[in-house]
Design a protein around this motif. Structure first.
Motif, PDB file in Angstrom:
ATOM      1  N   TYR A  53       0.799  -1.218   0.000  1.00  0.00           N
ATOM      2  CA  TYR A  53       0.000   0.000   0.000  1.00  0.00           C
ATOM      3  C   TYR A  53       0.837   1.276   0.000  1.00  0.00           C
ATOM      4  O   TYR A  53       0.300   2.377   0.152  1.00  0.00           O
ATOM      5  N   CYS A  54       2.146   1.159  -0.176  1.00  0.00           N
ATOM      6  CA  CYS A  54       3.007   2.348  -0.153  1.00  0.00           C
ATOM      7  C   CYS A  54       2.515   3.375  -1.168  1.00  0.00           C
ATOM      8  O   CYS A  54       2.276   3.051  -2.335  1.00  0.00           O
ATOM      9  N   HIS A  55       2.370   4.618  -0.724  1.00  0.00           N
ATOM     10  CA  HIS A  55       1.890   5.649  -1.650  1.00  0.00           C
ATOM     11  C   HIS A  55       3.028   6.508  -2.185  1.00  0.00           C
ATOM     12  O   HIS A  55       2.788   7.499  -2.869  1.00  0.00           O
ATOM     13  N   ASN A  56       4.288   6.104  -1.864  1.00  0.00           N
ATOM     14  CA  ASN A  56       5.437   6.838  -2.397  1.00  0.00           C
ATOM     15  C   ASN A  56       6.456   5.897  -3.033  1.00  0.00           C
ATOM     16  O   ASN A  56       7.614   5.829  -2.589  1.00  0.00           O
ATOM     17  N   PRO A  57       6.081   5.131  -4.056  1.00  0.00           N
ATOM     18  CA  PRO A  57       7.059   4.231  -4.684  1.00  0.00           C
ATOM     19  C   PRO A  57       8.225   4.979  -5.326  1.00  0.00           C
ATOM     20  O   PRO A  57       9.276   4.387  -5.579  1.00  0.00           O
ATOM     21  N   ASP A  58       8.044   6.259  -5.551  1.00  0.00           N
ATOM     22  CA  ASP A  58       9.116   7.069  -6.124  1.00  0.00           C
ATOM     23  C   ASP A  58      10.230   7.358  -5.114  1.00  0.00           C
ATOM     24  O   ASP A  58      11.248   7.950  -5.477  1.00  0.00           O
ATOM     25  N   THR A  59      10.046   6.930  -3.856  1.00  0.00           N
ATOM     26  CA  THR A  59      11.106   7.096  -2.848  1.00  0.00           C
ATOM     27  C   THR A  59      11.908   5.821  -2.644  1.00  0.00           C
ATOM     28  O   THR A  59      12.821   5.788  -1.817  1.00  0.00           O
ATOM     29  N   TRP A  60      11.604   4.755  -3.361  1.00  0.00           N
ATOM     30  CA  TRP A  60      12.250   3.462  -3.109  1.00  0.00           C
ATOM     31  C   TRP A  60      13.725   3.434  -3.479  1.00  0.00           C
ATOM     32  O   TRP A  60      14.541   2.914  -2.713  1.00  0.00           O
ATOM     33  N   HIS A 225      -5.485   4.495   2.005  1.00  0.00           N
ATOM     34  CA  HIS A 225      -6.089   5.327   0.955  1.00  0.00           C
ATOM     35  C   HIS A 225      -5.451   4.982  -0.386  1.00  0.00           C
ATOM     36  O   HIS A 225      -4.454   4.252  -0.455  1.00  0.00           O
ATOM     37  N   THR A 226      -6.029   5.486  -1.438  1.00  0.00           N
ATOM     38  CA  THR A 226      -5.579   5.145  -2.793  1.00  0.00           C
ATOM     39  C   THR A 226      -4.932   6.326  -3.506  1.00  0.00           C
ATOM     40  O   THR A 226      -4.832   6.334  -4.730  1.00  0.00           O
ATOM     41  N   LEU A 227      -4.454   7.309  -2.749  1.00  0.00           N
ATOM     42  CA  LEU A 227      -3.917   8.524  -3.367  1.00  0.00           C
ATOM     43  C   LEU A 227      -2.624   8.274  -4.144  1.00  0.00           C
ATOM     44  O   LEU A 227      -2.257   9.071  -5.005  1.00  0.00           O
ATOM     45  N   GLY A 228      -1.935   7.183  -3.841  1.00  0.00           N
ATOM     46  CA  GLY A 228      -0.666   6.932  -4.520  1.00  0.00           C
ATOM     47  C   GLY A 228      -0.765   6.036  -5.740  1.00  0.00           C
ATOM     48  O   GLY A 228       0.245   5.790  -6.419  1.00  0.00           O
ATOM     49  N   VAL A 229      -1.969   5.562  -6.066  1.00  0.00           N
ATOM     50  CA  VAL A 229      -2.123   4.611  -7.172  1.00  0.00           C
ATOM     51  C   VAL A 229      -1.647   5.206  -8.494  1.00  0.00           C
ATOM     52  O   VAL A 229      -1.041   4.526  -9.327  1.00  0.00           O
ATOM     53  N   ARG A 230      -1.896   6.478  -8.689  1.00  0.00           N
ATOM     54  CA  ARG A 230      -1.504   7.140  -9.943  1.00  0.00           C
ATOM     55  C   ARG A 230      -0.002   7.012 -10.188  1.00  0.00           C
ATOM     56  O   ARG A 230       0.431   6.818 -11.335  1.00  0.00           O
ATOM     57  N   LYS A 231       0.807   7.097  -9.119  1.00  0.00           N
ATOM     58  CA  LYS A 231       2.257   6.994  -9.272  1.00  0.00           C
ATOM     59  C   LYS A 231       2.659   5.627  -9.820  1.00  0.00           C
ATOM     60  O   LYS A 231       3.573   5.514 -10.634  1.00  0.00           O
TER      61      LYS A 231
END
Length: 275
Positions: A53-60, A225-231
């Motif tokens: 559920y991570c909403h910040n995959p751009d931080t991986w 929440h689903t706010l990170g799905v777009r990423k």
């Protein structure tokens, strides 16, 4: 003939101290949910967990992002000092802040020199008793006023399915912090069908209750929440929770009741420690 003394003999070259640098994903000047009070939040780059559920995959990814020094972060943070009040300050989040422990330690040491309150947001995955990490972690805790500890799932099998890693060392970190009376908030993300099992919430409640009662300042449920799905779509990463909706208000209240969140209210009068 008298030999003239070379004034440069016996002198020691003084090297300028190299500044510690790290990689930053982004910053937020007015964080109201990232620790006590209003806080400046630096999201550090890098994480080895792969929470569904991570909403910040751009931080991986590790070793990428904006390269900054501790001074640059603290100078920027101090522009907002007037808003912090007696509890606020700086929070290091991520990603996972402990992935860059040298950078995190340097920021917090220099923050305390400036009388800035420090908050560590961590899921604990990098924790190990091995050196040199453990000695650095011990020192870090001396400069950390409070930690936000995200407990993803107490069941080890479910935890590995959810995050890709084991949770044994995470609970070892929490035990160490409890025994050393390091203040913490405990947070749990409630995901329907993944982390919303009454039996696991009961085990988590019992686990939290055995931590010294002056250590846990707050326990909170964070609804999925689903706010990170777009990423994920933009980065072409499969999103493993497609179709799962946020928990209902009833399920959130149920989790709060089981975890007895109302019993943990020491955060209201909490103040940073003085070093």
């Amino acid at each position: 003939m008298v030999k003239l003394m070379n004034i440069y003999e016996n002198t020691v070259e003084v090297k300028k101290e190299e500044k510690v640098k790290g990689y930053v994903h982004s910053t937020e000047s007015f964080g109201a949910v990232d620790g006590p009070g209003i806080r400046y939040v630096a999201f550090l780059q890098g994480c080895r967990m792969r929470c569904m559920y991570c909403h910040n995959p751009d931080t991986w990814n590790i070793g990428v992002g904006t390269e900054m020094t501790s001074e640059e972060i603290l100078d920027d943070a101090e522009r907002y000092r007037a808003f912090w009040g007696p509890q606020g300050g700086i929070t290091l989040s991520g990603g996972e802040s402990l992935v860059q422990i040298d950078f995190t330690l340097d920021i917090f040491k220099k923050a305390k020199e400036r009388n800035i309150s420090t908050c560590l947001d961590t899921a604990g995955n990098p924790f190990t008793w091995k050196e040199p990490f453990f000695s650095k972690f011990e020192e870090l805790m001396r400069y950390t006023d409070i930690s936000l500890v995200d407990i993803k799932e107490i069941d080890p099998i479910k935890h590995k399915k959810l995050t890709g890693v084991d949770n044994k060392n995470i609970f070892e970190m929490i035990q160490y912090m409890g025994e050393n009376h390091d203040d913490m908030w405990i947070r749990h993300v409630l995901v329907p069908g993944k982390t919303d099992f009454d039996e696991d919430l009961e085990k988590l409640s019992d686990y939290i209750a055995q931590i010294p009662n002056d250590v846990v300042k707050k326990v909170e449920i964070l609804p999925y929440h689903t706010l990170g799905v777009r990423k994920y779509h933009e980065m072409k990463i499969p999103y493993k929770l497609e179709g799962i909706e946020p928990p209902t208000a009833e399920r959130v209240k149920n989790a709060e009741k089981i975890l007895k969140t109302s019993n943990y209210n020491l955060y209201k009068n909490w103040r940073p420690k003085i070093i």
